[in-house]
Design a protein around this motif. Sequence first.
Motif, PDB file in Angstrom:
ATOM      1  N   VAL A 146      12.755 -22.462 -10.236  1.00 32.40           N
ATOM      2  CA  VAL A 146      12.980 -21.163 -10.863  1.00 32.40           C
ATOM      3  C   VAL A 146      11.689 -20.353 -10.768  1.00 32.40           C
ATOM      4  CG1 VAL A 146      13.570 -19.938 -12.985  1.00 32.40           C
ATOM      5  CG2 VAL A 146      14.674 -22.127 -12.463  1.00 32.40           C
ATOM      6  N   GLY A 147      11.751 -19.178 -10.177  1.00 33.16           N
ATOM      7  CA  GLY A 147      10.586 -18.319 -10.056  1.00 33.16           C
ATOM      8  C   GLY A 147       9.889 -18.481  -8.716  1.00 33.16           C
ATOM      9  N   GLU A 148       8.893 -17.661  -8.493  1.00 27.17           N
ATOM     10  CA  GLU A 148       8.144 -17.659  -7.245  1.00 27.17           C
ATOM     11  C   GLU A 148       6.648 -17.719  -7.538  1.00 27.17           C
ATOM     12  OE1 GLU A 148       9.553 -17.919  -4.393  1.00 27.17           O
ATOM     13  OE2 GLU A 148      11.638 -17.590  -5.036  1.00 27.17           O
ATOM     14  N   GLY A 149       5.862 -17.959  -6.499  1.00 28.08           N
ATOM     15  CA  GLY A 149       4.420 -18.005  -6.669  1.00 28.08           C
ATOM     16  C   GLY A 149       3.974 -19.236  -7.448  1.00 28.08           C
ATOM     17  N   GLU A 150       2.734 -19.197  -7.937  1.00 28.88           N
ATOM     18  CA  GLU A 150       2.166 -20.353  -8.620  1.00 28.88           C
ATOM     19  C   GLU A 150       2.777 -20.617  -9.986  1.00 28.88           C
ATOM     20  OE1 GLU A 150      -2.010 -19.822  -8.831  1.00 28.88           O
ATOM     21  OE2 GLU A 150      -2.341 -20.000  -6.652  1.00 28.88           O
ATOM     22  N   ASP A 151       3.457 -19.632 -10.543  1.00 28.30           N
ATOM     23  CA  ASP A 151       3.983 -19.779 -11.898  1.00 28.30           C
ATOM     24  C   ASP A 151       5.429 -20.267 -11.938  1.00 28.30           C
ATOM     25  OD1 ASP A 151       1.609 -18.909 -13.030  1.00 28.30           O
ATOM     26  OD2 ASP A 151       2.211 -16.796 -12.967  1.00 28.30           O
ATOM     27  N   TYR A 152       5.948 -20.745 -10.816  1.00 26.90           N
ATOM     28  CA  TYR A 152       7.340 -21.216 -10.837  1.00 26.90           C
ATOM     29  C   TYR A 152       7.466 -22.444 -11.735  1.00 26.90           C
ATOM     30  CZ  TYR A 152       6.301 -25.144  -7.635  1.00 26.90           C
ATOM     31  OH  TYR A 152       5.811 -26.302  -7.073  1.00 26.90           O
ATOM     32  N   THR A 153       8.675 -22.707 -12.160  1.00 28.57           N
ATOM     33  CA  THR A 153       8.937 -23.910 -12.938  1.00 28.57           C
ATOM     34  C   THR A 153      10.160 -24.604 -12.354  1.00 28.57           C
ATOM     35  OG1 THR A 153       9.219 -24.789 -15.183  1.00 28.57           O
ATOM     36  CG2 THR A 153      10.442 -22.783 -14.640  1.00 28.57           C
ATOM     37  N   MET A 154      10.539 -25.724 -12.945  1.00 28.02           N
ATOM     38  CA  MET A 154      11.671 -26.492 -12.455  1.00 28.02           C
ATOM     39  C   MET A 154      12.634 -26.764 -13.607  1.00 28.02           C
ATOM     40  SD  MET A 154      10.783 -26.944  -9.252  1.00 28.02           S
ATOM     41  CE  MET A 154      12.013 -28.112  -8.693  1.00 28.02           C
ATOM     42  N   ASN A 155      13.862 -26.358 -13.441  1.00 26.18           N
ATOM     43  CA  ASN A 155      14.907 -26.809 -14.349  1.00 26.18           C
ATOM     44  C   ASN A 155      15.391 -28.170 -13.865  1.00 26.18           C
ATOM     45  OD1 ASN A 155      14.805 -24.528 -15.917  1.00 26.18           O
ATOM     46  ND2 ASN A 155      16.516 -23.510 -14.902  1.00 26.18           N
ATOM     47  N   HIS A 156      15.685 -29.059 -14.789  1.00 23.82           N
ATOM     48  CA  HIS A 156      16.152 -30.382 -14.373  1.00 23.82           C
ATOM     49  C   HIS A 156      16.964 -31.022 -15.487  1.00 23.82           C
ATOM     50  CE1 HIS A 156      13.061 -32.504 -16.833  1.00 23.82           C
ATOM     51  NE2 HIS A 156      12.324 -31.439 -16.550  1.00 23.82           N
ATOM     52  N   SER A 157      17.819 -31.970 -15.102  1.00 24.21           N
ATOM     53  CA  SER A 157      18.635 -32.682 -16.079  1.00 24.21           C
ATOM     54  C   SER A 157      17.755 -33.606 -16.908  1.00 24.21           C
ATOM     55  CB  SER A 157      19.748 -33.468 -15.377  1.00 24.21           C
ATOM     56  OG  SER A 157      19.222 -34.280 -14.354  1.00 24.21           O
ATOM     57  N   ARG A 174       3.933 -29.663  -5.806  1.00 21.76           N
ATOM     58  CA  ARG A 174       2.718 -29.758  -6.612  1.00 21.76           C
ATOM     59  C   ARG A 174       2.378 -31.197  -6.975  1.00 21.76           C
ATOM     60  NH1 ARG A 174       3.986 -24.695 -10.702  1.00 21.76           N
ATOM     61  NH2 ARG A 174       5.738 -26.054 -11.216  1.00 21.76           N
ATOM     62  N   ASP A 175       3.398 -32.024  -7.083  1.00 21.63           N
ATOM     63  CA  ASP A 175       3.181 -33.387  -7.575  1.00 21.63           C
ATOM     64  C   ASP A 175       2.877 -34.346  -6.431  1.00 21.63           C
ATOM     65  OD1 ASP A 175       3.458 -32.563 -10.139  1.00 21.63           O
ATOM     66  OD2 ASP A 175       5.529 -33.230 -10.372  1.00 21.63           O
ATOM     67  N   THR A 176       1.634 -34.299  -5.997  1.00 23.81           N
ATOM     68  CA  THR A 176       1.138 -35.264  -5.028  1.00 23.81           C
ATOM     69  C   THR A 176       0.970 -36.614  -5.738  1.00 23.81           C
ATOM     70  OG1 THR A 176      -1.158 -34.777  -5.587  1.00 23.81           O
ATOM     71  CG2 THR A 176      -0.121 -33.440  -3.847  1.00 23.81           C
TER      72      THR A 176
END
Length: 213
Positions: A160-171, A117-119
Amino acid sequence: MPRRSILLFAGACAAIAAALLVVTLVLVNRPAGGLQPGEVISSGQADIGGPFQLVNQDGQPVDQSMLQGKWSLVFFGFTWCPDYCPTTLQALDATKKRLGDKAKDLQIVFVSVDPGRDTPQALKDYLSTDGFPEGVIGLTGTPEQVRAAANAYKAYFQKVGEGEDYTMNHSLTVYLMGPDGRFRTAVAEELGPEKSAQVIERAMAAPAQASPT
């Protein structure tokens, strides 16, 4: 367990892992006089940081040489992050203001862990948000490039998750890198801008470390 609880739990685990890393560095390099409350010390010899190939928010290729000649605060996040990333950027803005003239020698580097997502343009738009520090360098790349950069910094992330609503766990670690591009110390969010500025000032004033042979 509800999804939000799972995400919070995973984030807490990542934070604990980052804290353990910092504690290890502190114990290895602890000065004879002991540490002051909130102080983090590193010899700069930790195996954190290294080569990477990414692109900045202007679409220009960059590598680890961008860290040469300036102090750098490097952290990993993503533009859809609901809380930690914007909070960290605001805290770093306040920290830079407390550094006064020393802030001119400090750059902030935001590495996205969400290349899907982060272009470059998405990063550019995000980093122009009011309340964020001016001049933050946003970095992204292919999934393989991002993974390699995260591995170099021992940074954790997971989709974490699928589709457009996924998110990212990160340190949650913010890495202070010296003008030689080598790791100096971690700056914990809970220190707050005043103590964070003090940690950075102490690192800037410390003698330069000799390169390992």
